[in-house]
Enzyme design. Structure first.
Site, mmCIF file in Angstrom:
data_model
loop_
_atom_site.group_PDB
_atom_site.id
_atom_site.type_symbol
_atom_site.label_atom_id
_atom_site.label_comp_id
_atom_site.label_asym_id
_atom_site.label_seq_id
_atom_site.Cartn_x
_atom_site.Cartn_y
_atom_site.Cartn_z
ATOM 1 N N GLY A 187 45.912 40.390 39.084
ATOM 2 C CA GLY A 187 47.002 40.365 38.101
ATOM 3 C C GLY A 187 47.073 41.610 37.229
ATOM 4 O O GLY A 187 47.762 41.623 36.217
ATOM 5 N N LYS A 227 49.169 29.573 41.752
ATOM 6 C CA LYS A 227 48.530 29.284 40.452
ATOM 7 C C LYS A 227 49.386 28.261 39.697
ATOM 8 O O LYS A 227 50.006 27.399 40.338
ATOM 9 C CB LYS A 227 48.300 30.587 39.686
ATOM 10 C CG LYS A 227 47.568 31.622 40.556
ATOM 11 C CD LYS A 227 47.102 32.840 39.837
ATOM 12 C CE LYS A 227 46.380 33.762 40.816
ATOM 13 N NZ LYS A 227 45.846 34.972 40.187
ATOM 14 N N ASN A 273 48.854 31.945 46.698
ATOM 15 C CA ASN A 273 48.260 31.168 45.603
ATOM 16 C C ASN A 273 49.216 31.239 44.414
ATOM 17 O O ASN A 273 49.249 32.220 43.689
ATOM 18 C CB ASN A 273 46.887 31.748 45.236
ATOM 19 C CG ASN A 273 46.253 30.991 44.080
ATOM 20 O OD1 ASN A 273 46.735 29.922 43.684
ATOM 21 N ND2 ASN A 273 45.174 31.539 43.528
ATOM 22 N N SER A 283 46.188 42.047 43.287
ATOM 23 C CA SER A 283 47.343 42.956 43.223
ATOM 24 C C SER A 283 47.771 43.455 44.605
ATOM 25 O O SER A 283 48.223 44.598 44.753
ATOM 26 C CB SER A 283 47.051 44.138 42.278
ATOM 27 O OG SER A 283 46.850 43.662 40.966
ATOM 28 N N GLU A 326 39.405 32.586 38.285
ATOM 29 C CA GLU A 326 40.021 31.964 37.105
ATOM 30 C C GLU A 326 39.350 30.625 36.797
ATOM 31 O O GLU A 326 39.228 30.241 35.635
ATOM 32 C CB GLU A 326 41.535 31.812 37.333
ATOM 33 C CG GLU A 326 42.226 33.165 37.241
ATOM 34 C CD GLU A 326 43.521 33.283 38.029
ATOM 35 O OE1 GLU A 326 44.077 32.259 38.471
ATOM 36 O OE2 GLU A 326 43.978 34.432 38.214
ATOM 37 N N HIS A 330 37.688 30.227 42.811
ATOM 38 C CA HIS A 330 38.544 31.298 42.288
ATOM 39 C C HIS A 330 37.992 31.778 40.944
ATOM 40 O O HIS A 330 37.510 30.963 40.136
ATOM 41 C CB HIS A 330 39.987 30.790 42.123
ATOM 42 C CG HIS A 330 40.962 31.912 41.928
ATOM 43 N ND1 HIS A 330 41.075 32.582 40.735
ATOM 44 C CD2 HIS A 330 41.826 32.507 42.790
ATOM 45 C CE1 HIS A 330 41.986 33.541 40.862
ATOM 46 N NE2 HIS A 330 42.452 33.523 42.105
ATOM 47 N N GLU A 338 37.943 38.835 46.066
ATOM 48 C CA GLU A 338 38.910 39.137 45.009
ATOM 49 C C GLU A 338 38.183 39.798 43.836
ATOM 50 O O GLU A 338 37.624 39.084 42.975
ATOM 51 C CB GLU A 338 39.566 37.849 44.509
ATOM 52 C CG GLU A 338 40.389 37.132 45.555
ATOM 53 C CD GLU A 338 41.484 36.282 44.913
ATOM 54 O OE1 GLU A 338 42.639 36.449 45.307
ATOM 55 O OE2 GLU A 338 41.195 35.480 44.011
#
Ligand code: 13P
Length: 251
Positions: free
Chosen positions: A174, A11, A9, A214, A98, A96, A168
Site C-alpha cells: 500500500g 481487504k 485481496n 504495490s 495486517e 497477512h 509480501e
C-alpha cells in the site's frame, strides 16, 4: 508444473453491489486462453455469492482473507475454516502482515489456523515478509525463514502441497514502493530452497510463490517473468477491473 496464480485481496473494501460488479467485469473480460488461476478474496459476507459466480470458469475461485484459529463453539464474531469451506471457498489467506500487526497474530496462532484450514480441505495462501527496518538491518532472510519454519514446517509433504506462499515485504504494501524484480526474485529463490531442503525437489518445484506489495499493471510483467515468481497477491490494484485484468494478462 506449478500454477500461476493471481489473487485479489480486497481487504475491507467494496460494498456488495460493487464487489459483484467487479467480479462480473473480470469474468466477462478475461481471455480464456490465459493459463492463470484467478482467486477473489472478498470479505466473509460475499464469499458464497462470489463462489457461485466463479462456478462458470474453472480458472476462477474464491478465498477468504482469514479464518479462526478455533474450530467451533462460543467464540462470538469468529468464522471457522469449516464454515468458509461450506460457502464454496477453495483458499484461505493466512498470516497477512495486517493481521500480524493490527491483530497481534503470532506464528503459533497462524500455525493453528493453517491446521484448521487444511483439515477442512481449504488450500492455504501463507503470507510472510519483513519490515523495512529488518531489511535495512539485513535480517529479512532470517525473519522470513522463521515465519515459515514456525507456521509451516510441521506439515507433512502431502499437506504442504496445499500451501501457496505469498512474499509480501511490509514496506511495499500500500506504499506504492515495490520490491525490485531482483529483490523479489532473491527472496522467492531463498524460499524455494528452504522447501527443497525441508522436503524435496518435488515439493519445491511445484510450490507457487506469489509476490505482493504495490504490484500494478506497470510492474507486474517484470515481476512475473522472474524464474521463481509465480504470480501476485494484489491489494489496491485488484479493486479496479481494468487494472486487475491488466495484471492477470501480464504473464
Ligand atoms: P497493495 O497491492 O495495495 O500494496 O497490497 C498488497 C497486499 O497486501 C495484498 O495482500
Amino acid at each position: 508444473m506449478r500454477k500461476n496464480i493471481v489473487v485479489a485481496n480486497w481487504k475491507m473494501n467494496l460494498v456488495r453491489s460493487d464487489a459483484l460488479l467487479l467480479v462480473h467485469e473480470v469474468l466477462s473480460n478475461k481471455a480464456d486462453n490465459i493459463s492463470v488461476n484467478v482467486v477473489f478474496a472478498p470479505s466473509y459476507p460475499y464469499i458464497y455469492k462470489v463462489a457461485k459466480l466463479c462456478e462458470i470458469n474453472d480458472n476462477f475461485s474464491v478465498s477468504s482473507q482469514d479464518c479462526s484459529s478455533r474450530k467451533q463453539g462460543a467464540h462470538t464474531g469468529e468464522v471457522s475454516a469449516e464454515m468458509i469451506a461450506s460457502c464454496g471457498a477453495e483458499y484461505v489467506i493466512l498470516g497477512h502482515s495486517e493481521r500480524r500487526i493490527k491483530f497481534n497474530e503470532s506464528n503459533e496462532q497462524i500455525k493453528h489456523k493453517i491446521d484448521n484450514a487444511l483439515e477442512n480441505n481449504l488450500k492455504v495462501i501463507f503470507c510472510c515478509g519483513e519490515s523495512l527496518q529488518q531489511r535495512d538491518s539485513e535480517l529479512h532472510f532470517d525473519w522470513v525463514e522463521e515465519q515459515i519454519k514456525e507456521s509451516i514446517f510441521h506439515l507433512s509433504k502431502d499437506q504442504v502441497k496445499c500451501v501457496t506462499i505469498a512474499y509480501e515485504p511490509i514496506w511495499a504494501i500500500g506504499t506504492g514502493k515495490t520490491a525490485s524484480a531482483v529483490q523479489a526474485q532473491d527472496m522467492h529463490h531463498f524460499i524455494r530452497n528452504l522447501f527443497e531442503k525441508k522436503y524435496d525437489n518435488d515439493v519445491s518445484d511445484n510450490l507457487s510463490i506469489l509476490y505482493g506489495g504495490s504490484c500494478n499493471p506497470n510492474n507486474a510483467s517484470q515481476l512475473f517473468s522472474q524464474k521463481d515468481i509465480d504470480g501476485g497477491l494484489i491489494g489496491g490494484a485488484s479493486l479496479h477491473s481494468d487494472k486487475f485484468l491488466a495484471i492477470i494478462n501480464s504473464f
